[in-house]
Design a protein around this motif. Sequence first.
Motif, PDB file in Angstrom:
ATOM      1  N   GLU A 135       0.808  -1.215   0.000  1.00 62.06           N
ATOM      2  CA  GLU A 135       0.000   0.000   0.000  1.00 62.06           C
ATOM      3  C   GLU A 135       0.847   1.273   0.000  1.00 62.06           C
ATOM      4  N   LEU A 136       1.982   1.263   0.679  1.00 58.91           N
ATOM      5  CA  LEU A 136       2.837   2.452   0.664  1.00 58.91           C
ATOM      6  C   LEU A 136       3.504   2.634  -0.700  1.00 58.91           C
ATOM      7  N   LEU A 137       3.929   1.524  -1.317  1.00 60.03           N
ATOM      8  CA  LEU A 137       4.500   1.623  -2.672  1.00 60.03           C
ATOM      9  C   LEU A 137       3.459   2.081  -3.685  1.00 60.03           C
ATOM     10  N   LEU A 138       2.256   1.532  -3.587  1.00 55.10           N
ATOM     11  CA  LEU A 138       1.193   1.940  -4.509  1.00 55.10           C
ATOM     12  C   LEU A 138       0.823   3.406  -4.287  1.00 55.10           C
ATOM     13  N   ALA A 139       0.798   3.848  -3.041  1.00 55.80           N
ATOM     14  CA  ALA A 139       0.527   5.262  -2.762  1.00 55.80           C
ATOM     15  C   ALA A 139       1.584   6.147  -3.428  1.00 55.80           C
ATOM     16  N   LEU A 140       2.830   5.725  -3.358  1.00 54.22           N
ATOM     17  CA  LEU A 140       3.912   6.463  -4.017  1.00 54.22           C
ATOM     18  C   LEU A 140       3.692   6.499  -5.529  1.00 54.22           C
ATOM     19  N   ILE A 141       3.344   5.358  -6.105  1.00 55.95           N
ATOM     20  CA  ILE A 141       3.076   5.275  -7.548  1.00 55.95           C
ATOM     21  C   ILE A 141       1.902   6.171  -7.937  1.00 55.95           C
ATOM     22  N   LEU A 142       0.886   6.237  -7.075  1.00 54.99           N
ATOM     23  CA  LEU A 142      -0.294   7.060  -7.357  1.00 54.99           C
ATOM     24  C   LEU A 142      -0.043   8.550  -7.163  1.00 54.99           C
ATOM     25  N   GLY A 143       1.129   8.895  -6.642  1.00 52.49           N
ATOM     26  CA  GLY A 143       1.488  10.305  -6.529  1.00 52.49           C
ATOM     27  C   GLY A 143       1.408  10.900  -5.142  1.00 52.49           C
ATOM     28  N   VAL A 144       1.256  10.085  -4.117  1.00 54.15           N
ATOM     29  CA  VAL A 144       1.290  10.619  -2.752  1.00 54.15           C
ATOM     30  C   VAL A 144       2.695  11.145  -2.506  1.00 54.15           C
ATOM     31  N   GLN A 145       2.774  12.374  -1.995  1.00 57.99           N
ATOM     32  CA  GLN A 145       4.088  12.990  -1.804  1.00 57.99           C
ATOM     33  C   GLN A 145       4.344  13.435  -0.369  1.00 57.99           C
ATOM     34  N   GLU A 146       3.288  13.684   0.383  1.00 55.62           N
ATOM     35  CA  GLU A 146       3.432  14.215   1.734  1.00 55.62           C
ATOM     36  C   GLU A 146       3.787  13.123   2.733  1.00 55.62           C
ATOM     37  N   SER A 185      -8.897   4.405  -0.915  1.00 61.95           N
ATOM     38  CA  SER A 185      -8.974   3.250  -0.010  1.00 61.95           C
ATOM     39  C   SER A 185      -9.299   1.975  -0.780  1.00 61.95           C
ATOM     40  N   LEU A 186     -10.250   2.054  -1.695  1.00 59.65           N
ATOM     41  CA  LEU A 186     -10.650   0.889  -2.487  1.00 59.65           C
ATOM     42  C   LEU A 186      -9.495   0.374  -3.343  1.00 59.65           C
ATOM     43  N   VAL A 187      -8.775   1.272  -3.987  1.00 56.18           N
ATOM     44  CA  VAL A 187      -7.647   0.881  -4.851  1.00 56.18           C
ATOM     45  C   VAL A 187      -6.535   0.232  -4.020  1.00 56.18           C
ATOM     46  N   LEU A 188      -6.134   0.883  -2.924  1.00 53.20           N
ATOM     47  CA  LEU A 188      -5.052   0.333  -2.101  1.00 53.20           C
ATOM     48  C   LEU A 188      -5.420  -1.031  -1.534  1.00 53.20           C
ATOM     49  N   ASN A 189      -6.634  -1.149  -1.009  1.00 49.88           N
ATOM     50  CA  ASN A 189      -7.039  -2.406  -0.383  1.00 49.88           C
ATOM     51  C   ASN A 189      -7.254  -3.521  -1.401  1.00 49.88           C
ATOM     52  N   THR A 190      -7.809  -3.196  -2.546  1.00 50.69           N
ATOM     53  CA  THR A 190      -7.989  -4.216  -3.594  1.00 50.69           C
ATOM     54  C   THR A 190      -6.630  -4.730  -4.059  1.00 50.69           C
ATOM     55  N   ALA A 191      -5.712  -3.814  -4.277  1.00 48.34           N
ATOM     56  CA  ALA A 191      -4.374  -4.225  -4.729  1.00 48.34           C
ATOM     57  C   ALA A 191      -3.679  -5.088  -3.683  1.00 48.34           C
ATOM     58  N   SER A 192      -3.703  -4.667  -2.422  1.00 46.13           N
ATOM     59  CA  SER A 192      -2.991  -5.443  -1.409  1.00 46.13           C
ATOM     60  C   SER A 192      -3.660  -6.801  -1.185  1.00 46.13           C
ATOM     61  N   TYR A 193      -4.983  -6.864  -1.258  1.00 42.87           N
ATOM     62  CA  TYR A 193      -5.669  -8.150  -1.108  1.00 42.87           C
ATOM     63  C   TYR A 193      -5.316  -9.092  -2.259  1.00 42.87           C
ATOM     64  N   LEU A 194      -5.425  -8.599  -3.494  1.00 34.31           N
ATOM     65  CA  LEU A 194      -5.170  -9.456  -4.662  1.00 34.31           C
ATOM     66  C   LEU A 194      -3.702  -9.891  -4.761  1.00 34.31           C
ATOM     67  N   ILE A 195      -2.783  -8.989  -4.472  1.00 35.58           N
ATOM     68  CA  ILE A 195      -1.362  -9.349  -4.505  1.00 35.58           C
ATOM     69  C   ILE A 195      -1.059 -10.358  -3.397  1.00 35.58           C
ATOM     70  N   GLY A 196      -1.587 -10.110  -2.209  1.00 35.55           N
ATOM     71  CA  GLY A 196      -1.392 -11.055  -1.102  1.00 35.55           C
ATOM     72  C   GLY A 196      -1.974 -12.417  -1.408  1.00 35.55           C
ATOM     73  N   LEU A 197      -3.170 -12.438  -2.009  1.00 40.66           N
ATOM     74  CA  LEU A 197      -3.805 -13.699  -2.393  1.00 40.66           C
ATOM     75  C   LEU A 197      -2.949 -14.434  -3.431  1.00 40.66           C
ATOM     76  N   GLY A 198      -2.464 -13.702  -4.412  1.00 39.08           N
ATOM     77  CA  GLY A 198      -1.604 -14.300  -5.433  1.00 39.08           C
ATOM     78  C   GLY A 198      -0.330 -14.877  -4.849  1.00 39.08           C
ATOM     79  N   LEU A 199       0.318 -14.130  -3.969  1.00 37.89           N
ATOM     80  CA  LEU A 199       1.541 -14.615  -3.335  1.00 37.89           C
ATOM     81  C   LEU A 199       1.271 -15.834  -2.471  1.00 37.89           C
ATOM     82  N   SER A 200       0.134 -15.832  -1.793  1.00 33.88           N
ATOM     83  CA  SER A 200      -0.244 -16.964  -0.950  1.00 33.88           C
ATOM     84  C   SER A 200      -0.484 -18.211  -1.793  1.00 33.88           C
TER      85      SER A 200
END
Length: 118
Positions: free
Chosen positions: A20-31, A98-113
Amino acid sequence: MIESVLRSLGTSLLLTLVIELLLALILGVQEGRDFLLIFLVNVITNPLIGILLDVYYVYVAVPPFWLIAVLEAGVVFGEWALYRGRLEYRKLPPFVFSLVLNTASYLIGLGLSHAGLV
């Protein structure tokens, strides 16, 4: 048993934070304040859902998809409530963020699992 549950919770939290922190960075979070908020929000919500699912798994059975979906939706709404009015990031509305971050982390975690990597 407690050791494996703690390991599972720790792995889940660490993976969620990285994704989620990496995706936030990719999405342009800067603060830095926004990154801290994302970190703290996940430190609250990730263990809650992890504990609920682990308890269900240990005492009932493998959690059904509908239960996971309801809990994940609760996390999205909970995180949206915490982001709303606090997040400096404005490229996406807090709910979509919130939806984007959580969907990505759930799907990536599921895939890795499923790949046996976690």
